[in-house]
Design an enzyme around this catalytic site. Structure first.
Site, PDB file in Angstrom:
ATOM      1  N   GLY A  40      54.203  58.885  69.707  1.00  0.00           N
ATOM      2  CA  GLY A  40      55.308  57.701  68.481  1.00  0.00           C
ATOM      3  C   GLY A  40      54.054  56.743  68.027  1.00  0.00           C
ATOM      4  N   LEU A  43      58.052  51.734  65.605  1.00  0.00           N
ATOM      5  CA  LEU A  43      57.906  50.643  66.432  1.00  0.00           C
ATOM      6  C   LEU A  43      57.456  50.395  67.582  1.00  0.00           C
ATOM      7  CD1 LEU A  43      61.011  48.831  64.296  1.00  0.00           C
ATOM      8  CD2 LEU A  43      57.939  48.555  63.759  1.00  0.00           C
ATOM      9  N   ALA A  44      57.665  50.975  68.280  1.00  0.00           N
ATOM     10  CA  ALA A  44      57.513  51.215  69.585  1.00  0.00           C
ATOM     11  C   ALA A  44      55.961  51.898  70.065  1.00  0.00           C
ATOM     12  CB  ALA A  44      58.198  51.513  70.823  1.00  0.00           C
ATOM     13  N   HIS A 266      78.474  53.612  65.477  1.00  0.00           N
ATOM     14  CA  HIS A 266      78.443  52.709  64.804  1.00  0.00           C
ATOM     15  C   HIS A 266      79.481  52.857  63.602  1.00  0.00           C
ATOM     16  CE1 HIS A 266      76.539  49.707  61.811  1.00  0.00           C
ATOM     17  NE2 HIS A 266      76.041  49.845  62.303  1.00  0.00           N
ATOM     18  N   SER A 284      74.475  49.422  56.636  1.00  0.00           N
ATOM     19  CA  SER A 284      74.013  48.281  57.733  1.00  0.00           C
ATOM     20  C   SER A 284      75.603  47.407  57.941  1.00  0.00           C
ATOM     21  CB  SER A 284      72.786  47.308  56.939  1.00  0.00           C
ATOM     22  OG  SER A 284      73.006  46.016  58.567  1.00  0.00           O
ATOM     23  N   ARG A 330      80.107  46.348  68.208  1.00  0.00           N
ATOM     24  CA  ARG A 330      79.911  47.396  67.595  1.00  0.00           C
ATOM     25  C   ARG A 330      81.002  48.560  68.437  1.00  0.00           C
ATOM     26  NH1 ARG A 330      73.883  49.017  66.189  1.00  0.00           N
ATOM     27  NH2 ARG A 330      73.692  47.219  64.965  1.00  0.00           N
ATOM     28  N   HIS A 401      74.411  56.689  66.113  1.00  0.00           N
ATOM     29  CA  HIS A 401      74.135  56.240  65.878  1.00  0.00           C
ATOM     30  C   HIS A 401      72.545  56.279  66.792  1.00  0.00           C
ATOM     31  CE1 HIS A 401      72.404  53.016  63.296  1.00  0.00           C
ATOM     32  NE2 HIS A 401      72.218  52.210  64.616  1.00  0.00           N
ATOM     33  N   GLU A 425      63.406  53.157  71.641  1.00  0.00           N
ATOM     34  CA  GLU A 425      64.181  53.537  72.195  1.00  0.00           C
ATOM     35  C   GLU A 425      64.102  55.037  73.307  1.00  0.00           C
ATOM     36  OE1 GLU A 425      67.115  54.574  68.518  1.00  0.00           O
ATOM     37  OE2 GLU A 425      67.960  56.132  69.528  1.00  0.00           O
ATOM     38  N   LEU A 441      64.328  46.663  67.535  1.00  0.00           N
ATOM     39  CA  LEU A 441      63.344  46.286  66.696  1.00  0.00           C
ATOM     40  C   LEU A 441      62.915  45.919  67.666  1.00  0.00           C
ATOM     41  CD1 LEU A 441      64.508  46.529  63.115  1.00  0.00           C
ATOM     42  CD2 LEU A 441      64.078  48.179  64.228  1.00  0.00           C
TER      43      LEU A 441
HETATM   44  C1  LIG Z   1      69.350  53.776  60.121  1.00  0.00           C
HETATM   45  C2  LIG Z   1      69.796  52.964  61.324  1.00  0.00           C
HETATM   46  C3  LIG Z   1      69.371  51.957  61.149  1.00  0.00           C
HETATM   47  C4  LIG Z   1      69.505  51.661  62.233  1.00  0.00           C
HETATM   48  N1  LIG Z   1      69.115  50.399  61.520  1.00  0.00           N
HETATM   49  C5  LIG Z   1      68.719  48.614  62.782  1.00  0.00           C
HETATM   50  C6  LIG Z   1      69.068  47.521  62.753  1.00  0.00           C
HETATM   51  O1  LIG Z   1      68.550  46.884  61.426  1.00  0.00           O
HETATM   52  N2  LIG Z   1      68.032  46.427  63.792  1.00  0.00           N
HETATM   53  C7  LIG Z   1      67.901  47.253  65.330  1.00  0.00           C
HETATM   54  O2  LIG Z   1      67.405  46.370  65.875  1.00  0.00           O
HETATM   55  N3  LIG Z   1      67.822  48.738  64.706  1.00  0.00           N
HETATM   56  C8  LIG Z   1      68.119  49.462  63.669  1.00  0.00           C
HETATM   57  N4  LIG Z   1      68.323  50.822  64.693  1.00  0.00           N
HETATM   58  C9  LIG Z   1      68.172  51.661  65.471  1.00  0.00           C
HETATM   59  C10 LIG Z   1      66.466  51.132  65.057  1.00  0.00           C
HETATM   60  O3  LIG Z   1      65.667  51.488  63.848  1.00  0.00           O
HETATM   61  C11 LIG Z   1      65.613  52.209  66.616  1.00  0.00           C
HETATM   62  O4  LIG Z   1      66.264  51.828  67.279  1.00  0.00           O
HETATM   63  C12 LIG Z   1      64.281  51.642  66.436  1.00  0.00           C
HETATM   64  O5  LIG Z   1      63.362  51.996  65.232  1.00  0.00           O
HETATM   65  C13 LIG Z   1      63.487  53.325  66.977  1.00  0.00           C
HETATM   66  O6  LIG Z   1      62.268  52.854  67.608  1.00  0.00           O
HETATM   67  P1  LIG Z   1      60.463  53.759  68.410  1.00  0.00           P
HETATM   68  O7  LIG Z   1      59.623  53.393  68.266  1.00  0.00           O
HETATM   69  O8  LIG Z   1      61.210  53.463  69.811  1.00  0.00           O
HETATM   70  O9  LIG Z   1      61.385  55.428  68.330  1.00  0.00           O
HETATM   71  P2  LIG Z   1      61.596  55.835  66.428  1.00  0.00           P
HETATM   72  O10 LIG Z   1      60.775  54.890  65.228  1.00  0.00           O
HETATM   73  O11 LIG Z   1      62.189  57.054  66.860  1.00  0.00           O
HETATM   74  O12 LIG Z   1      59.804  57.032  66.833  1.00  0.00           O
HETATM   75  C14 LIG Z   1      59.726  58.154  67.363  1.00  0.00           C
HETATM   76  C15 LIG Z   1      57.852  58.603  67.170  1.00  0.00           C
HETATM   77  O13 LIG Z   1      58.203  59.460  67.611  1.00  0.00           O
HETATM   78  C16 LIG Z   1      56.855  60.679  67.384  1.00  0.00           C
HETATM   79  N5  LIG Z   1      57.769  62.082  68.172  1.00  0.00           N
HETATM   80  C17 LIG Z   1      58.734  62.007  69.145  1.00  0.00           C
HETATM   81  N6  LIG Z   1      58.839  63.165  69.391  1.00  0.00           N
HETATM   82  C18 LIG Z   1      57.642  63.694  69.563  1.00  0.00           C
HETATM   83  C19 LIG Z   1      57.193  64.800  70.244  1.00  0.00           C
HETATM   84  N7  LIG Z   1      57.354  65.403  71.109  1.00  0.00           N
HETATM   85  N8  LIG Z   1      55.899  65.038  69.723  1.00  0.00           N
HETATM   86  C20 LIG Z   1      55.119  63.399  68.863  1.00  0.00           C
HETATM   87  N9  LIG Z   1      55.836  63.216  68.292  1.00  0.00           N
HETATM   88  C21 LIG Z   1      56.786  62.670  68.483  1.00  0.00           C
HETATM   89  C22 LIG Z   1      58.357  60.816  65.951  1.00  0.00           C
HETATM   90  O14 LIG Z   1      56.844  61.040  65.545  1.00  0.00           O
HETATM   91  C23 LIG Z   1      57.794  59.209  65.905  1.00  0.00           C
HETATM   92  O15 LIG Z   1      56.434  58.454  65.217  1.00  0.00           O
HETATM   93  C24 LIG Z   1      68.373  51.503  62.859  1.00  0.00           C
HETATM   94  C25 LIG Z   1      68.408  52.751  63.537  1.00  0.00           C
HETATM   95  C26 LIG Z   1      69.089  53.933  62.395  1.00  0.00           C
HETATM   96  C27 LIG Z   1      69.227  54.714  62.715  1.00  0.00           C
END
Ligand SMILES: Cc1cc2nc3c(=O)[nH]c(=O)nc-3n(C[C@H](O)[C@H](O)[C@H](O)COP(=O)(O)OP(=O)(O)OC[C@H]3O[C@@H](n4cnc5c(N)ncnc54)[C@H](O)[C@@H]3O)c2cc1C
Length: 637
Positions: A40, A43-44, A266, A284, A330, A401, A425, A441
């Site tokens: 992944g 952000l995480a 949402h 948003s 929400r 969402h 997430e 985030l």
């Molecule tokens: C439209 C929208 C708006 C949002 N706005 C906000 C906001 O304003 N404030 C807020 O706090 N949160 C917001 N959120 C929620 C927030 O964006 C997400 O919870 C957060 O970005 C998730 O980050 P993450 O790093 O956990 O996962 P992700 O950003 O989903 O990243 C997942 C990563 O894992 C990789 N991956 C997944 N499965 C595999 C696999 N099997 N093999 C290899 N790679 C894999 C992907 O390629 C990607 O790089 C929003 C969500 C959405 C949908």
């Protein structure tokens, strides 16, 4: 299965500091001897990869997109919370902690949430130092706005593209490490299984999505930052590629899956427009700072909004929740929109919409101010619907969402498989039964920049690891399994597309395990989902071959997992005879229609353990205790 949360005790303000002091450190010179796989680059994952590499660990980072900066995190719009109290409006670490525990409907761990609130202030500093262009006030301080569930302004933002700007910050930090040779980046590579050796996570099996080559990668620990599973519902605000495969395959290797039925709805999405739509667009939550939500008072009123006079409008959130108004959390806003539409007062062709009206704010602040705050969101809305929200109210409706469930992790973010960590997430972590806006985030970056880099060291320093490479029998066995699934999928050559199965599953879980759930509906879904899964394995049509770029094959694997995951979600929802947060069981509600919890019987994290092929999963419970924020009926009135 024993769930050891490793939650520290003592005064809550000191728990994380004491824990950090007590855990074992890896000497800087020894860090370079360890390798870590991070799946992944959202952000995480990106923040974890950059930080681990900066510390000296050797990192391999994987993502299925063509570039790490296209991870779904880029879509986040509204903002990120932090208890900086720049406004002097009464915010504090304690208040953020309090709001988050309450907002999560008392189904999260107090210690985790306190740590998150504490770290929130560091995240903002780190991101500013990286150059993230947060909005600023005239005096130069960072600006803030409000999000649902809070009465203070603590949400930092970069217009309506906060996720993108934060991800660019993390991505630059990641690329710096790629250039320095400490991170090896594997884009277009999908993890399809976890390699467990001697009971410890030691690697992954991945498919090169361009050549189709299946390969094993070994390391000393594995981190999953693979995002949420909202796309089990087919229609959601998530990126089309978001899926549950990585966490589901880890579950089948022994990682417990926590609270899978907790999904967030949402309230402000663009309503569904037709049967064949494949994606929903979020407007948003920050828009609720200036937009007022209303429906006509009269049922079946089909007049256009400007023809409906003020005294014939029902600003139902302001009416029912005077202290929070349009900024209720929400789950509350979503349920109320649904009730208005169920009563026949919804707007738009299908009656599944409510108005989000900016006319008052435009009169008060001027069009230019509104454009500065939300311009790109307004443009996006106009491009999709053809309506100009500066002139007519937006139409919005709730949609799936975010997923609060995910892999169970202890305080160190380690799953029930030693050496397997989950961040962002992908873990069940800090949000309880409902995530307050702008805190995903915050959590993803807290995990990646500030928690995992410490806690993974504790694991490595305490664990004896034998050398292992791709010739290990566990790696061979996992590779064989992956090849076998690919072969099966390609051999079926049935009559239905992968998408048709996904769409049917999505509708089933939305109807019966979505915004409202009942025992009867869940039982019906629990019967139908396995039937649909059986049909999938007999009648799906996946064209092309395995040793080439084949997006139909990628998609088929993900939908196959959703078809299993969806069943666990319904099972989890059925065992929880209460309503909390986004999990609203219609049988359990207050006379005013609010979620009715049962703290005596359900104050626990439901952690499901894989029972083996064809066997039912096993429910384990981690009891939740509240020493600081005492459970009470949530009230936003
Ligand atoms: C439209 C929208 C708006 C949002 N706005 C906000 C906001 O304003 N404030 C807020 O706090 N949160 C917001 N959120 C929620 C927030 O964006 C997400 O919870 C957060 O970005 C998730 O980050 P993450 O790093 O956990 O996962 P992700 O950003 O989903 O990243 C997942 C990563 O894992 C990789 N991956 C997944 N499965 C595999 C696999 N099997 N093999 C290899 N790679 C894999 C992907 O390629 C990607 O790089 C929003 C969500 C959405 C949908």
């Amino acid at each position: 299965m024993e769930l050891k949360s490793k939650t520290p005790t003592g005064p809550i303000e000191q728990r994380w500091d004491n824990h950090r002091f007590n855990i074992k450190l890896v000497n800087p010179a020894n860090k370079r001897k360890y390798s870590v796989i991070i799946v992944g680059s959202g952000l995480a994952g990106a923040s974890a990869s950059a930080t681990m590499a900066e510390l000296g660990y050797n990192v391999k980072c994987f993502c299925f997109q063509d570039s790490p900066r296209r991870a779904h995190s880029i879509a986040a719009q509204g903002g990120i919370n932090a208890a900086k109290n720049y406004q002097n409006d009464g915010d504090s670490v304690y208040r953020l902690f309090y709001d988050t525990v309450k907002g999560g409907d008392f189904r999260s761990r107090e210690s985790n949430v306190y740590r998150l609130a504490q770290i929130s202030v560091n995240i903002i500093d780190q991101c500013v130092a990286q150059g993230v262009p947060f909005a600023r006030e005239y005096g130069g301080l960072l600006a803030n706005r409000s999000f649902g569930g809070a009465q203070v302004s603590r949400t930092f933002y970069a217009r309506g593209q906060t996720g993108q700007q934060l991800l660019l910050g993390a991505y630059q930090a990641l690329l710096r490490q790629v250039a320095g040779g400490k991170v090896q980046m594997f884009p277009r590579t999908e993890m399809l299984d976890l390699i467990v050796i001697d009971g410890k996570a030691r690697g992954i099996v991945a498919r090169n999505l361009i050549t189709g080559k299946i390969e094993s990668h070994l390391a000393d620990a594995v981190v999953l930052g693979t995002g949420g599973y909202g796309n089990v519902f087919y229609l959601s605000t998530n990126a089309k590629g978001s899926n549950c495969t990585a966490i589901w395959r880890a579950y089948k290797r022994g990682a417990a899956m926590a609270n899978p039925c907790y999904t967030q709805i949402h309230p402000t999405c663009i309503p569904v427009s037709g049967e064949y739509q494949s994606k929903l667009t979020l407007m948003s939550e920050s828009l609720r700072n200036d937009g007022r939500i209303w429906v006509p008072k009269k049922k079946g009123d089909t007049r256009s909004p400007e023809q409906i006079p003020e005294d014939e409008r029902d600003y139902y959130l302001e009416r029912k929740y005077p202290s929070f108004g349009n900024l209720v959390p929400r789950d509350v806003a979503s349920r109320n929109a649904k009730s208005a539409c169920d009563e026949g007062r919804g707007v738009g062709e299908q009656g599944l919409g409510v108005y989000l009206d900016f006319s008052d704010a435009i009169k008060r602040l001027g069009k230019q101010s509104i454009r500065e705050r939300y311009g790109n969101l307004f443009d996006m809305y106009e491009r999709i619907t053809g309506d100009n929200p500066y002139n007519v109210p937006m139409r919005i409706y709730p949609a799936i969402h975010y997923t609060m469930g995910g892999l169970w992790v202890d305080y160190n973010l380690m799953t029930t498989i030693p050496g397997l960590f989950a961040v962002g997430e992908a873990n069940f972590s800090d949000h309880g039964a409902n995530r307050l806006g702008a805190s995903a985030l915050m959590q993803g970056l807290a995990d990646g920049y500030f928690i995992l880099p410490y806690t993974i060291g504790d694991y490595l320093a305490n664990t004896k690891l034998e050398k292992a490479d791709a010739s290990n029998p566990a790696a061979r066995e996992a590779e064989k399994g992956v090849n076998e699934v690919t072969r099966r999928l390609l051999e079926i050559r049935g009559k239905r597309t992968v998408t048709s199965f996904h769409r049917e599953l999505g509708k089933l879980v939305w109807d019966d395990c979505g915004m409202a759930r009942t025992e009867a509906g869940l039982k019906k879904a629990l019967q139908r989902v396995p039937e649909l899964r059986d049909e999938f394995w007999k009648n799906v049509n996946v064209l092309g071959g395995g040793e080439e770029l084949n997006q139909a094959l990628e998609n088929a694997g993900r939908v196959a997992d959703f078809l299993e995951f969806g069943e666990l979600m319904c099972l989890d929802a059925l065992q929880r005879n209460e309503s909390c947060g986004g999990h609203f069981r219609e049988e359990f509600q207050t006379p005013e229609g609010e979620a009715l919890r049962d703290d005596d019987n359900y104050s626990y994290v439901a952690a499901w353990e894989y029972g083996g092929p064809g066997k039912p999963p096993i429910l384990n419970k981690e009891p939740l205790t509240f020493e600081y924020v005492h459970p009470s009926q949530r009230s936003y009135k």
